[in-house]
Design a protein around this motif. Structure first.
Motif, PDB file in Angstrom:
ATOM      1  N   UNK B  69       0.830  -1.201   0.000  1.00 23.86           N
ATOM      2  CA  UNK B  69       0.000   0.000   0.000  1.00 23.86           C
ATOM      3  C   UNK B  69       0.858   1.240   0.000  1.00 23.86           C
ATOM      4  N   UNK B  70       0.279   2.376  -0.416  1.00 21.29           N
ATOM      5  CA  UNK B  70       1.062   3.602  -0.520  1.00 21.29           C
ATOM      6  C   UNK B  70       1.613   4.054   0.831  1.00 21.29           C
ATOM      7  N   UNK B  71       2.652   4.864   0.754  1.00 26.32           N
ATOM      8  CA  UNK B  71       3.239   5.435   1.954  1.00 26.32           C
ATOM      9  C   UNK B  71       2.183   6.256   2.713  1.00 26.32           C
ATOM     10  N   UNK B  72       2.142   6.079   4.014  1.00 28.33           N
ATOM     11  CA  UNK B  72       1.188   6.819   4.829  1.00 28.33           C
ATOM     12  C   UNK B  72      -0.172   6.173   4.914  1.00 28.33           C
ATOM     13  N   UNK B  73      -0.321   4.979   4.340  1.00 27.84           N
ATOM     14  CA  UNK B  73      -1.637   4.351   4.355  1.00 27.84           C
ATOM     15  C   UNK B  73      -1.933   3.654   5.686  1.00 27.84           C
ATOM     16  N   UNK B  74      -0.925   3.500   6.556  1.00 31.95           N
ATOM     17  CA  UNK B  74      -1.168   2.936   7.880  1.00 31.95           C
ATOM     18  C   UNK B  74      -0.591   1.550   8.095  1.00 31.95           C
ATOM     19  N   UNK B  75       0.273   1.090   7.188  1.00 34.42           N
ATOM     20  CA  UNK B  75       0.827  -0.272   7.300  1.00 34.42           C
ATOM     21  C   UNK B  75       1.672  -0.434   8.563  1.00 34.42           C
ATOM     22  N   UNK B  76       2.588   0.508   8.770  1.00 35.90           N
ATOM     23  CA  UNK B  76       3.440   0.428   9.957  1.00 35.90           C
ATOM     24  C   UNK B  76       2.591   0.505  11.223  1.00 35.90           C
ATOM     25  N   UNK B  77       1.664   1.430  11.224  1.00 39.78           N
ATOM     26  CA  UNK B  77       0.811   1.601  12.402  1.00 39.78           C
ATOM     27  C   UNK B  77       0.058   0.307  12.713  1.00 39.78           C
ATOM     28  N   UNK B  78      -0.433  -0.350  11.683  1.00 41.03           N
ATOM     29  CA  UNK B  78      -1.157  -1.603  11.896  1.00 41.03           C
ATOM     30  C   UNK B  78      -0.241  -2.667  12.510  1.00 41.03           C
ATOM     31  N   UNK B  79       0.959  -2.813  11.950  1.00 43.68           N
ATOM     32  CA  UNK B  79       1.906  -3.787  12.516  1.00 43.68           C
ATOM     33  C   UNK B  79       2.196  -3.469  13.970  1.00 43.68           C
ATOM     34  N   UNK B  80       2.381  -2.174  14.249  1.00 45.26           N
ATOM     35  CA  UNK B  80       2.719  -1.772  15.621  1.00 45.26           C
ATOM     36  C   UNK B  80       1.570  -2.040  16.586  1.00 45.26           C
ATOM     37  N   UNK B  81       0.348  -1.981  16.079  1.00 47.34           N
ATOM     38  CA  UNK B  81      -0.801  -2.305  16.935  1.00 47.34           C
ATOM     39  C   UNK B  81      -0.794  -3.791  17.306  1.00 47.34           C
ATOM     40  N   UNK B  82      -0.288  -4.623  16.376  1.00 49.78           N
ATOM     41  CA  UNK B  82      -0.351  -6.067  16.613  1.00 49.78           C
ATOM     42  C   UNK B  82       0.519  -6.477  17.799  1.00 49.78           C
ATOM     43  N   UNK B  83       1.615  -5.768  18.055  1.00 46.33           N
ATOM     44  CA  UNK B  83       2.319  -6.116  19.299  1.00 46.33           C
ATOM     45  C   UNK B  83       2.213  -5.004  20.352  1.00 46.33           C
ATOM     46  N   UNK B  84       1.177  -4.209  20.194  1.00 49.32           N
ATOM     47  CA  UNK B  84       0.824  -3.203  21.203  1.00 49.32           C
ATOM     48  C   UNK B  84       1.896  -2.133  21.403  1.00 49.32           C
TER      49      UNK B  84
END
Ligand code: ADP
Ligand code: MG
Lengths: 284, 286
Positions: B69-84
């Motif tokens: 997905x494009x930059x800024x779409x929330x991919x990193x944020x989603x991964x970071x949510x998975x390990x809190x």
């Protein structure tokens, strides 16, 4: 003796006190050294806890540490020394008296000096340690947390060891200042090098000579410390796998310490946090 | 999420933690045991900016999911949510059937877990960062051993044996005592993967593991990731390496503007994207 020109410099007195100091002078020198080492060590430990308290979730604790730092950094060391030794006794709060630790008599004045220097320096150390902790990249905390460390474990095993590298240069500066500031303890009667020199001066009237000797001994102390500090810095760098080009002379390392630049080596990968640039080495 | 359903899988977690093997961990807990990550309607805001707008994703044991997905779409944020690493504002995420970062209190509300419990949960989730985040003051071997020693509390000798084995596995047997400053980017990332593996995770999250690397080093890192996938490791990988995705991914998920736009097998997503946004994104990537 150069009496004919009007200049009274007792060369033989100077040389004999420099090369063969009296027992009293040597005891004063020793007192200066241990006063500085003990105070700086205790201040570093206390400073670490104050720095951690500044990051605490408990707001009153943060405020208390802020207040402490504000007071001890904002008032003269000399005033603090008088208040803690003479002042506390005068208002009947606490009187420092001689105690014996492991067969060694520690005079009340020495205790008061150690307490004052420690409390004062801890205020500075807490700021140094706080900035150094902040200078460790936040990715390091996350890496540690990702392996299942608690925030406390991450602090202890990952963040603090890395912050040490940033702490050493300003700490070295402070210890340099500490060795010189111990002379203030003379006002409450600690027989450190300055007070002993004053006494020798008043009995022999060779005032310039004896204080020149004292100055050279202070200079020797701070110079030796300069070497020790460089050795510590190189050792830490080696532990980080950083190879710095050897310095051209001890003078260049001296100059570097006056204006601390953290990790001056061009070979260092990580950037240094701008938070550290707020540290003011020449604040006394 | 009821109290009961969060209790049972906790035991499953403990049981499967005992088996170091990455295969055959479905130990009779029914349907739940096959799905290792379960994200339901996850919302995440930074201030007024809503970054995740209801993301739902379920990942099976042993599955490799590539997130694009494009930059800024929330991919990193989603991964970071998975390990809190990030708290979520709405929805829930569970790993191994256990809510991540939260527990349900007596009133049925979500409460954030204690730090020690969150740490215990994270120990089972590996995270590989874009910028490696190796400990610069430690050697490659020490980087790998620190977690097992301090978290699993195994002896130094045992940890070093494990560390050497893992560094060998990622092809770094010659670099045990070398510091990160003396490693290439590709080598650093392989140490970081070994460090994640040392905790014997059930799942590894990769956030653009090759995007900070020089092109000639990308291959060596992807090769290690391929071997992990072949051994059955569950992986969620944010990556735009199409070759890797085609070869290794079971599923490609396209994220845009905080929502999952479409998902499917790599060939379907890359060759016949259903959604216009996916098509536009892929066109820019090529
Ligand atoms: N800690 C943060 N605080 C504020 N905004 C953030 C933070 N982290 C990410 N964002 C914002 O969230 C959005 C999504 O970021 P990110 O998850 O990093 O996207 P991606 O990984 O897909 O490029 C971006 O607009 C980014 O600026
Ligand atoms: Mg990203």
């Amino acid at each position: 003796m150069l009496a004919t020109t009007g200049l009274h410099f007792n060369t033989s007195f100077f040389w004999s006190h420099l090369t063969n100091p009296t027992t009293a002078f040597l005891q004063g020198l020793w007192t200066t050294v241990y006063l500085a080492i003990v105070s700086q060590t205790l201040a570093t430990i206390l400073g670490l806890f104050l720095a951690l308290a500044r990051r605490s979730k408990i707001a009153p604790l943060r405020a208390a540490v802020w207040l402490y730092t504000w007071i001890f950094r904002g008032t003269p060391l000399l005033v603090q020394l008088m208040m803690i030794y003479d002042g506390l006794a005068a208002v009947g709060l606490y009187r420092f008296s001689n105690i014996t630790i492991a067969g060694l008599v520690v005079p009340g004045v020495v205790q008061a000096a150690v307490v004052t220097f420690t409390l004062n320096e801890a205020a500075y150390m807490s700021e140094i340690i706080r900035a150094s902790l902040n200078a460790v990249d936040s990715g390091q905390l996350e890496a540690a947390l990702s392996t299942g460390m608690t925030p406390m474990q991450a602090m202890r095993h990952v963040i603090v060891p890395q912050a040490v590298r940033f702490v050493i240069p300003p700490l070295g500066n402070d210890f340099n200042a500490m060795m010189k500031n111990t002379s203030l303890a003379s006002v409450i009667g600690v027989s450190e090098m300055f007070l002993v020199s004053t006494e020798i001066s008043s009995t022999t009237f060779n005032t310039f000579e004896i204080f020149a000797v004292a100055a050279l001994y202070y200079l020797a102390l701070t110079t030796v410390w300069g070497f020790v500090q460089s050795a510590i810095e190189r050792r830490i760098d080696r532990r980080w796998g950083i190879v710095r080009p050897p310095r051209s002379s001890w003078l260049s390392s001296w100059g570097r310490r006056q204006v601390p630049s953290f990790g001056s080596g061009a070979t260092i990968g990580g950037s240094i946090d701008p938070a550290l640039e707020g540290l003011d080495p020449g604040r006394r | 999420m009821t109290e009961a359903s969060s209790d049972v899988p906790t035991r499953a977690t403990a049981a499967s933690a005992a088996t170091a093997s990455t295969t055959d961990r479905a130990d009779g807990n029914g349907a739940q045991a096959t799905s290792i990550v379960e994200a339901v309607d996850v919302h995440k805001r930074f201030g007024s900016l809503e970054v995740l707008k209801g993301v739902s994703l379920s990942v099976e044991r042993g599955e490799v999911v590539v997130l694009i997905g494009p930059s800024g779409s929330g991919k990193t944020t989603f991964l970071r949510c998975i390990n809190h690493f990030e708290k979520i504002d709405q929805g829930r995420i569970s790993v191994n059937g256990r809510l991540i970062g939260y527990r349900v209190d007596a009133k049925g509300n979500l409460r954030e877990e204690r730090a020690a419990e969150i740490a215990r949960q994270r120990a089972e989730i590996g995270f590989v960062f874009q910028h490696f985040n190796l400990y610069p003051n430690k050697t490659a071997l020490e980087n790998v051993c620190l977690g097992p020693r301090k978290v699993r509390k195994i002896s130094r000798d045992e940890a070093e044996e494990l560390g050497r084995r893992l560094l060998q596995r990622v092809g770094l047997e010659a670099k045990f005592d070398v510091h990160p400053a003396q490693l290439s980017g590709g080598q650093k990332q392989r140490v970081a993967i070994a460090r994640a593996l040392a905790m014997q995770p059930k799942l590894i999250l990769f956030d653009e593991p090759t995007s900070a690397l020089d092109p000639e080093m990308i291959g060596e890192v992807l090769a290690v990731m391929k071997s992990l996938a072949a051994e059955g490791m569950t992986m969620i990988v944010v990556s735009h390496e199409m070759g890797f995705a085609r070869e290794v991914a079971d599923r490609v998920v396209m994220m845009d503007d905080g929502v999952l736009v479409e998902e499917g097998p790599p060939r379907q997503i890359f060759d016949h994207p259903a959604h216009e946004r996916t098509r536009a994104f892929l066109a820019k990537l090529l």
